[in-house]
Scaffold this motif. Structure first.
Motif, mmCIF file in Angstrom:
data_model
loop_
_atom_site.group_PDB
_atom_site.id
_atom_site.type_symbol
_atom_site.label_atom_id
_atom_site.label_comp_id
_atom_site.label_asym_id
_atom_site.label_seq_id
_atom_site.Cartn_x
_atom_site.Cartn_y
_atom_site.Cartn_z
ATOM 1 N N GLU A 111 6.555 1.372 -5.614
ATOM 2 C CA GLU A 111 5.821 0.219 -6.109
ATOM 3 C C GLU A 111 4.445 0.103 -5.474
ATOM 4 O O GLU A 111 3.597 -0.660 -5.944
ATOM 5 N N ALA A 112 4.197 0.874 -4.404
ATOM 6 C CA ALA A 112 2.894 0.820 -3.740
ATOM 7 C C ALA A 112 1.761 1.282 -4.654
ATOM 8 O O ALA A 112 0.595 0.937 -4.420
ATOM 9 N N VAL A 117 1.687 -8.117 -7.766
ATOM 10 C CA VAL A 117 2.268 -8.544 -6.490
ATOM 11 C C VAL A 117 2.343 -7.396 -5.494
ATOM 12 O O VAL A 117 2.520 -7.614 -4.297
ATOM 13 N N HIS A 118 2.199 -6.156 -5.990
ATOM 14 C CA HIS A 118 2.262 -4.978 -5.122
ATOM 15 C C HIS A 118 0.884 -4.539 -4.644
ATOM 16 O O HIS A 118 0.774 -3.537 -3.938
ATOM 17 N N ASP A 122 -0.030 -0.231 0.708
ATOM 18 C CA ASP A 122 -0.787 1.015 0.830
ATOM 19 C C ASP A 122 0.056 2.165 0.293
ATOM 20 O O ASP A 122 1.215 2.336 0.683
ATOM 21 N N ASN A 123 -0.520 2.967 -0.589
ATOM 22 C CA ASN A 123 0.229 4.033 -1.260
ATOM 23 C C ASN A 123 -0.017 5.424 -0.690
ATOM 24 O O ASN A 123 0.452 6.416 -1.246
ATOM 25 N N ALA A 124 -0.772 5.530 0.411
ATOM 26 C CA ALA A 124 -1.200 6.844 0.895
ATOM 27 C C ALA A 124 -0.025 7.771 1.193
ATOM 28 O O ALA A 124 -0.087 8.976 0.929
ATOM 29 N N ALA A 125 1.049 7.240 1.742
ATOM 30 C CA ALA A 125 2.181 8.093 2.117
ATOM 31 C C ALA A 125 2.876 8.693 0.899
ATOM 32 O O ALA A 125 3.585 9.706 1.020
ATOM 33 N N ASP A 126 2.674 8.084 -0.267
ATOM 34 C CA ASP A 126 3.401 8.503 -1.474
ATOM 35 C C ASP A 126 2.521 9.216 -2.493
ATOM 36 O O ASP A 126 2.966 9.495 -3.600
#
Length: 284
Positions: A111-112, A117-118, A122-126
């Protein structure tokens, strides 16, 4: 002490190895600041965020002195968060450089990647990261485009994987890959049909749509592009970039042209409810 980038140049777009370092150039008309995020090439942990210091004709640019090929990076963009005007700037989202030519890491649906609401996640790891490429010395030999006149063209549209996946005469280790399409068996078949030109369904790196991934399904056809300059690893055995180039070189040597299907309205960011992965985070 925090490092600073030199001014660099606004051309070419993307990350380029130049004399003295790596030049970054990213188009965004509405971003206030674009940061280059540097990652450890082994652990893929984020190490630095360096703002691009200059701007020319809506291109943000800067030079990282002493850097070279192999550098792993992503982008973060600051600017207005005004969805109704198409602006989704959010520095919490790592963005893939639209001009990336090699990827590091892997993509995981979480969901990052989403807004709403998200948005603070932070989405960097994914997310994939981009890898700076230099001149890798690929040997094109005497390769040249066959340049078949349009009036003489016999076009064969095909899916790289589907073409050979079940072909009993193709080496099982090669089936479903770029290499299989340029194998002697495949070339003999195309020549017998009188084909002058193969038109390949998407070969750019793509991801599965979120609804498919949640159901354990995958996108077979490839019309969900994430990186237009990266040959898809799904269609390769090891190094997609080299295997794709060897395929083109082999087909050209047999007098067969190669056309690729590039569809710009089928990206992995989807509609207004889609994830922020690259272009959407850089501008409207």
């Amino acid at each position: 002490m925090r490092r600073r980038l030199g001014p660099g140049d606004h051309r070419p777009l993307g990350a380029s190895v130049v004399e003295g370092g790596v030049n970054f150039a990213v188009f965004s008309e509405h971003a206030t600041t674009i940061e280059v995020c540097l990652f450890d090439p082994q652990t893929l942990e984020e190490r630095e965020r360096l703002p691009l210091p200059e701007r020319t004709d809506h291109v943000h640019h800067g030079l990282l002195a002493g850097a070279g090929a192999g550098l792993v990076y992503g982008l973060r963009a600051h600017g207005p968060d005004e969805v109704m005007r198409g602006h989704r700037f959010n520095p919490a989202k790592l963005l893939l450089d639209p001009y990336a030519r090699r990827l590091a890491g892997r993509f995981r649906w979480t969901e990052a990647h989403l807004g709403g609401v998200h948005a603070p996640l932070d989405n960097a790891a994914d997310h994939y990261k981009a890898v700076v490429l230099g001149d890798d010395g690929f040997d094109w030999g005497d390769d040249r485009r066959p340049a078949v006149p349009m009036a003489d063209t016999v076009l064969y549209e095909t899916h790289v994987r589907g073409f050979s996946k079940l072909h009993f005469e193709v080496d099982p280790a090669l089936r479903g890959t770029y290499e299989a399409l340029a194998s002697p068996t495949a070339i003999d078949h195309l020549k017998r049909l009188g084909v002058t030109t193969v038109s390949l369904l998407p070969v750019h790196e793509w991801i599965d749509e979120y609804p498919l991934a949640r159901r354990g399904l995958s996108n077979y056809w490839g019309y969900n592009t994430l990186a237009y300059f990266v040959p898809s690893a799904r269609l390769a055995r090891a190094d997609a970039r080299d295997e794709f180039r060897r395929m083109v070189r082999g087909l050209h040597a047999a007098g067969i042209e190669v056309i690729i299907d590039v569809v710009y309205n089928h990206t992995a960011e989807g509609d207004e409810r889609g994830p922020t992965l690259s272009w959407r985070g850089l501008d409207n």
